[in-house]
Design a protein around this motif. Sequence first.
Motif, PDB file in Angstrom:
ATOM      1  N   GLN A  98       0.851  -1.188   0.000  1.00  0.00           N
ATOM      2  CA  GLN A  98       0.000   0.000   0.000  1.00  0.00           C
ATOM      3  C   GLN A  98       0.886   1.238   0.000  1.00  0.00           C
ATOM      4  O   GLN A  98       1.917   1.275   0.682  1.00  0.00           O
ATOM      5  CB  GLN A  98      -0.937   0.004   1.222  1.00  0.00           C
ATOM      6  CG  GLN A  98      -2.111  -0.943   1.099  1.00  0.00           C
ATOM      7  CD  GLN A  98      -3.158  -0.692   2.179  1.00  0.00           C
ATOM      8  OE1 GLN A  98      -2.960   0.130   3.055  1.00  0.00           O
ATOM      9  NE2 GLN A  98      -4.265  -1.409   2.073  1.00  0.00           N
ATOM     10  N   GLU A 108      -3.665   0.364  -3.269  1.00  0.00           N
ATOM     11  CA  GLU A 108      -3.317  -1.010  -2.890  1.00  0.00           C
ATOM     12  C   GLU A 108      -2.791  -1.679  -4.160  1.00  0.00           C
ATOM     13  O   GLU A 108      -3.536  -1.900  -5.114  1.00  0.00           O
ATOM     14  CB  GLU A 108      -4.543  -1.743  -2.376  1.00  0.00           C
ATOM     15  CG  GLU A 108      -4.226  -3.116  -1.780  1.00  0.00           C
ATOM     16  CD  GLU A 108      -5.438  -3.739  -1.121  1.00  0.00           C
ATOM     17  OE1 GLU A 108      -5.539  -3.694   0.123  1.00  0.00           O
ATOM     18  OE2 GLU A 108      -6.311  -4.243  -1.870  1.00  0.00           O
ATOM     19  N   VAL A 126      -8.014   2.647  -2.703  1.00  0.00           N
ATOM     20  CA  VAL A 126      -8.706   2.215  -1.476  1.00  0.00           C
ATOM     21  C   VAL A 126      -8.811   3.367  -0.482  1.00  0.00           C
ATOM     22  O   VAL A 126      -8.923   3.143   0.724  1.00  0.00           O
ATOM     23  CB  VAL A 126      -7.979   1.010  -0.834  1.00  0.00           C
ATOM     24  CG1 VAL A 126      -8.048  -0.205  -1.746  1.00  0.00           C
ATOM     25  CG2 VAL A 126      -6.521   1.355  -0.516  1.00  0.00           C
ATOM     26  N   ASP A 128     -11.226   5.536   0.090  1.00  0.00           N
ATOM     27  CA  ASP A 128     -12.483   5.553   0.864  1.00  0.00           C
ATOM     28  C   ASP A 128     -12.514   4.440   1.899  1.00  0.00           C
ATOM     29  O   ASP A 128     -12.967   4.641   3.046  1.00  0.00           O
ATOM     30  CB  ASP A 128     -13.669   5.407  -0.098  1.00  0.00           C
ATOM     31  CG  ASP A 128     -13.838   6.638  -0.980  1.00  0.00           C
ATOM     32  OD1 ASP A 128     -13.313   7.717  -0.596  1.00  0.00           O
ATOM     33  OD2 ASP A 128     -14.485   6.525  -2.044  1.00  0.00           O
ATOM     34  N   ARG A 129     -12.032   3.266   1.499  1.00  0.00           N
ATOM     35  CA  ARG A 129     -12.017   2.157   2.454  1.00  0.00           C
ATOM     36  C   ARG A 129     -11.084   2.439   3.616  1.00  0.00           C
ATOM     37  O   ARG A 129     -11.396   2.151   4.782  1.00  0.00           O
ATOM     38  CB  ARG A 129     -11.582   0.876   1.735  1.00  0.00           C
ATOM     39  CG  ARG A 129     -11.774  -0.394   2.582  1.00  0.00           C
ATOM     40  CD  ARG A 129     -11.265  -1.598   1.846  1.00  0.00           C
ATOM     41  NE  ARG A 129      -9.804  -1.640   1.858  1.00  0.00           N
ATOM     42  CZ  ARG A 129      -9.070  -2.549   1.205  1.00  0.00           C
ATOM     43  NH1 ARG A 129      -9.694  -3.455   0.449  1.00  0.00           N
ATOM     44  NH2 ARG A 129      -7.762  -2.542   1.266  1.00  0.00           N
ATOM     45  N   ALA A 130      -9.913   3.028   3.283  1.00  0.00           N
ATOM     46  CA  ALA A 130      -8.947   3.350   4.330  1.00  0.00           C
ATOM     47  C   ALA A 130      -9.515   4.378   5.297  1.00  0.00           C
ATOM     48  O   ALA A 130      -9.331   4.284   6.523  1.00  0.00           O
ATOM     49  CB  ALA A 130      -7.648   3.852   3.721  1.00  0.00           C
ATOM     50  N   ARG A 131     -10.226   5.374   4.707  1.00  0.00           N
ATOM     51  CA  ARG A 131     -10.839   6.374   5.582  1.00  0.00           C
ATOM     52  C   ARG A 131     -11.899   5.741   6.489  1.00  0.00           C
ATOM     53  O   ARG A 131     -12.010   6.075   7.671  1.00  0.00           O
ATOM     54  CB  ARG A 131     -11.458   7.473   4.732  1.00  0.00           C
ATOM     55  CG  ARG A 131     -10.431   8.393   4.065  1.00  0.00           C
ATOM     56  CD  ARG A 131     -11.106   9.351   3.107  1.00  0.00           C
ATOM     57  NE  ARG A 131     -10.124  10.224   2.455  1.00  0.00           N
ATOM     58  CZ  ARG A 131     -10.407  11.028   1.426  1.00  0.00           C
ATOM     59  NH1 ARG A 131     -11.664  11.065   0.939  1.00  0.00           N
ATOM     60  NH2 ARG A 131      -9.471  11.800   0.888  1.00  0.00           N
ATOM     61  N   ALA A 132     -12.689   4.836   5.873  1.00  0.00           N
ATOM     62  CA  ALA A 132     -13.720   4.164   6.665  1.00  0.00           C
ATOM     63  C   ALA A 132     -13.093   3.318   7.775  1.00  0.00           C
ATOM     64  O   ALA A 132     -13.583   3.294   8.919  1.00  0.00           O
ATOM     65  CB  ALA A 132     -14.586   3.284   5.760  1.00  0.00           C
ATOM     66  N   GLU A 133     -12.001   2.623   7.426  1.00  0.00           N
ATOM     67  CA  GLU A 133     -11.320   1.813   8.437  1.00  0.00           C
ATOM     68  C   GLU A 133     -10.739   2.680   9.540  1.00  0.00           C
ATOM     69  O   GLU A 133     -10.793   2.334  10.721  1.00  0.00           O
ATOM     70  CB  GLU A 133     -10.229   0.978   7.784  1.00  0.00           C
ATOM     71  CG  GLU A 133     -10.750  -0.132   6.891  1.00  0.00           C
ATOM     72  CD  GLU A 133      -9.623  -0.882   6.189  1.00  0.00           C
ATOM     73  OE1 GLU A 133      -8.473  -0.394   6.259  1.00  0.00           O
ATOM     74  OE2 GLU A 133      -9.899  -1.935   5.582  1.00  0.00           O
TER      75      GLU A 133
END
Length: 537
Positions: A98, A108, A126, A128-133
């Motif tokens: 990453q 990623e 990723v 948005d996913r990273a922010r969500a995580e």
Amino acid sequence: MSDSAIPEQLAFEAGLTGAIDHLPYGLAVFDSDLVLATANTQYRVGMGLPQSLALPGTPLDDILLFMARRGDLGPGTPQVVADQRRRLITAEPTTLTQRTNISGHQLEIHTARLPGGGLLISFSDVTDRARAETALEQVNHTLEERVNDRTRALTLLNAELEKARAKADAANHEKTRFLAAASHDLLQPLNAARLYTSTLFERTRGTAMAELASSIDASLNAVEDIMSTLLDISRMDSGALKVTRTNIDILDLLKKIEIEFQPLASEKSIELRVVGASFTVRSDRMLLARVIQNLVSNAIKYTRPGGRVLVGCRRRGDSVRLDVIDTGIGIDRHQHQMIFTEFSRLEQGARIAPGLGLGLSIVQRILAALDHPMEIDSTVGKGSRFSISVPLVAMAPRLAEPVDAVPARTDTQLEGLHVLCVDNERSILDAMSGLLENWGCDVRTATSLKEIAQLGMLEGWVPDLVLMDYHLDQTSGLDAIEWLKQIVGGHLPTVLVTADQTPAVRQLAETRGTPVLNKPVKPAALRALLSQMSKQL
């Protein structure tokens, strides 16, 4: 390949390039020489490459060196860092890393070696996913902190509650201990007072003074009932009420209660009878006796002169039903529950007999602890039946004839009976001595074993019966009884007289074969017990 096939091949490759441009992620394919064969626009934009480095024929090394110089591959000499990255992605079948690109997006990146020696590089955004995580991690962290804070708060609260509970238990224990001590101290002079008034009544029988003595005795009896009841309630509320179940001969228990209450029934001209069979039941002897005593006492109290009280037992399946039946004033069926409420008394009952209305409340509490159900059947003006179901122990019953009423005790039955009274209160000894001498007994008294030895009371005089106080200054009454038995030798009938009404003391006395009389001593019960024991001498 023929000349006619070349345009078709070019058209296919152009179509393939256009197709991969529509993919939502970056994609680049390198041939076996690690030279770029094709790449889509997302790859160039995502990697931040200039147009010249995204053209087919561009070596992988040039791309990696460009990215290393820009700092994408980490700190260090660009050529060294680029070589390290090249070796990593070509040596491993697949890699996954990453990295944040120059636009601040989180990528990623996947690499995979192809069968012919080529290399496939793809990546997806990723961000948005990273922010969500990250947000979820923050929420979890915050939640964990809140849980920890709440746990700490609950721990502190539980600690405070435990301290409060410990204080409450200590206070309850102190209250029970105080009531026990206070009741003992109060019952001592009350015991002497009742003995004095009984002596006064018997010596003035038939005169106006006898009526006065009887009124004083009735008042003292009311005080005794109140104190005993309050002490019982205190033990129950503090959790000091312990249930010890044993096998009990129920008829034997009822006979003892009949002996105890026969004098009271005779005074009111009430016929008291015990009938039934000798069943063995499973219960706590002391607590069950306390329940029956309360019920019999109430039956006599609320039955008018000339009435009858019947106490009996009969088998009902796998239990024995104990009945206390009277021909008293009766209770309206709508008021059955009310009689078990503390300090609640029915108007008609209050007119007939004094009291606080606590007896049946205690009965209900004890029966709940014993898990013995109770039934009531009552008709106003005709009488009541209180029935208790007690578990039956599988043993063959021994049929018994109805118990005859205990004959009235006369002074001649006790004439010349040698009685030794031991109590650390001189006033009680004087009162007891006066009462027993009035019955014709030869009485000697002492406040301790030391006084008995110093005065040589047992020289040439052997007691037929010993009335021993439980709380002596130097030792317990039960130990004093053992000492006397060794001195006198042989069989020595003894009675333990005590203001301590706890089951533990009574059970300890029973294990040593010593009957117990509780203070304040009821003269009628004392005379009945002495007459019974004198027949065995």
